[in-house]
Design a protein around this motif. Structure first.
Motif, short mmCIF file in Angstrom:
data_model
loop_
_atom_site.label_atom_id
_atom_site.label_comp_id
_atom_site.label_asym_id
_atom_site.label_seq_id
_atom_site.Cartn_x
_atom_site.Cartn_y
_atom_site.Cartn_z
N PRO A 130 12.70 18.51 -15.88
CA PRO A 130 12.14 19.80 -15.48
C PRO A 130 10.69 19.64 -15.04
O PRO A 130 9.89 19.03 -15.74
CB PRO A 130 12.21 20.63 -16.76
N LYS A 158 15.74 24.84 -14.25
CA LYS A 158 15.52 24.04 -15.46
C LYS A 158 14.38 24.61 -16.29
O LYS A 158 14.00 24.02 -17.29
CB LYS A 158 15.19 22.60 -15.08
N CYS A 184 11.05 24.91 -15.60
CA CYS A 184 9.79 24.16 -15.63
C CYS A 184 8.58 25.07 -15.62
O CYS A 184 7.52 24.71 -16.10
CB CYS A 184 9.73 23.19 -14.45
N LYS A 230 14.53 30.27 -18.91
CA LYS A 230 14.62 30.09 -17.46
C LYS A 230 13.90 31.23 -16.77
O LYS A 230 13.65 32.27 -17.37
CB LYS A 230 16.09 30.07 -17.05
N ASP A 257 14.10 22.46 -7.92
CA ASP A 257 15.54 22.50 -8.10
C ASP A 257 16.25 23.39 -7.08
O ASP A 257 17.43 23.66 -7.22
CB ASP A 257 15.86 22.97 -9.51
#
Lengths: 277, 99
Positions: free
Chosen positions: A24, B18, B20, B39, B60
């Motif tokens: 991530p 994901k 981040c 998320k 992503d």
């Protein structure tokens, strides 16, 4: 702004498992998106592109895109790419390497590819660490930074990939950080159409292996650092030396348009054949 | 690229996110937030100024920002880009079938 994501989806291999394998917040995904946008903007067909990658986290990128892709041995991505380009000069060969791939084990190949000025587009994804193998210090780990193999701080000085490649005589050398996606798009687009050896170094954060050991609490902290410290090269050259250590210079380092090796080779063949093709 | 607020639709594919936090932190007008699964989700869609930062900086490819007024094929596009809910299914957001 719309349709950007749609466009990327058209270039992905949907038989592969998504979301992709990167951690991530890893910048590699942003570079992949930027590469796809640049290829699309230049209107190069998928079949004319060869994506060559070495070993490392960056070696996972070609798995996900629907170009001709080669996953090669560690550090030898540029040698495979040289062979592909000379065998079929019509192909656009893009080489994706990590910093360990490009500077440590394949440092020799990078220098000589730049010296030869063979028509490749090299993307070096510099995350300052050997990410995939457990966070050992690489040749680009900045002085004083911590890693698995340098628990008391790195004692060696780091390589500056862009400056080395420029000194070796590459046609186009540029650097961007992943926080500057639009600049990265422009640089990669230029690198795709410019003749000769073109290198774009992208600074991408590795929080899992690098950030956690170097006082970045979250992934986002690393991005904030990049956003704060990315400096255009025009400004960077006028800065005092002690400040230069703290920032990342970005932009175009060198831009020439000398003919690539494959063009000179074709020319030589023509001359030796007495003018016939 | 209109800078007016509320002209866009922001979609996030939860299956690909994901968490981040790049989009949540750097969004200039605070459109996004974390949900209880960690998320990103859309909180204030009407605040979006269509700068496109989140779309190009999502590692992503999970964010889609689209202008509202392109009525023609917008609905079809967003529908066709929906990620199948089943996780074991090969991800195929476009309608073109891969044999």
């Amino acid at each position: 702004m719309a349709k950007v994501t749609q466009l990327i989806h058209n270039y992905l291999r949907h038989t592969k498992k998504f979301p992709h394998v990167f951690c991530p917040g890893c910048g590699h995904g942003i570079v992949l998106g930027s590469l796809i946008r640049s290829v699309h903007a230049q209107g190069i067909p998928k079949d004319d592109i060869v994506l060559v990658a070495g070993i490392g986290c960056s070696g996972r990128i070609p798995v996900y895109v629907d170009f001709n892709t080669v996953h090669t041995t560690h550090g030898r991505a540029l040698t495979f790419a040289t062979g592909i380009k000379l065998a079929n000069p019509k192909l656009k060969v893009i080489v994706i390497m990590g910093d360990g791939d490009a500077m440590s084990i394949g440092g020799n190949h990078l220098m000589h590819s730049a010296r030869r000025n063979i028509g490749l587009t090299a993307l070096v994804l510099n995350n300052h660490i050997y990410g995939m193998t457990g966070g050992q210090s690489s040749s680009t780990t900045p002085f004083g930074c911590y890693s698995t193999t340098t628990p008391f701080g790195q004692m060696e000085k780091e390589f500056d990939i862009a400056e080395i490649t420029k000194a070796c005589g590459a046609n186009f050398v540029a650097r961007a950080t992943v926080m500057q996606a639009n600049l990265m798009d422009r640089l990669i687009s230029t690198a795709l159409i410019n003749p000769g050896f073109n290198l774009v170094e992208v600074i991408t954060p590795c929080h899992t292996q690098f950030g956690r050991k170097n006082k970045y609490k979250t992934t986002v902290d690393m991005y904030k650092w990049l956003k704060k410290n990315a400096t255009p090269i025009e400004k960077y050259v006028d800065m005092p030396p002690e400040k230069k250590k703290e920032v990342v210079s970005t932009g175009v380092f060198s831009h020439k348009d000398c003919a690539g090796l494959e063009e000179r080779y074709a020319q030589m063949r023509q001359n030796l054949n007495g003018g016939a093709a | 690229m209109a800078k007016k607020k509320g002209q866009t639709i922001v979609k996030i594919y939860q299956d690909w996110c994901k968490g981040c936090g790049i989009c949540v932190t750097f969004c200039p007008s605070g459109v996004l937030r974390f949900n209880n699964q960690g998320k990103a989700e859309v909180a204030h869609e009407e605040e979006c100024i269509n700068c496109g930062f989140c779309e190009v900086h999502c590692p992503d490819f999970a964010i889609l920002v689209q202008p509202k007024n392109e009525t023609g094929s917008r609905k079809n596009q967003t529908e066709s880009m929906k990620v199948p809910a089943s996780a074991e299914d090969s991800m195929n957001p476009s309608n073109e079938e891969i044999s």
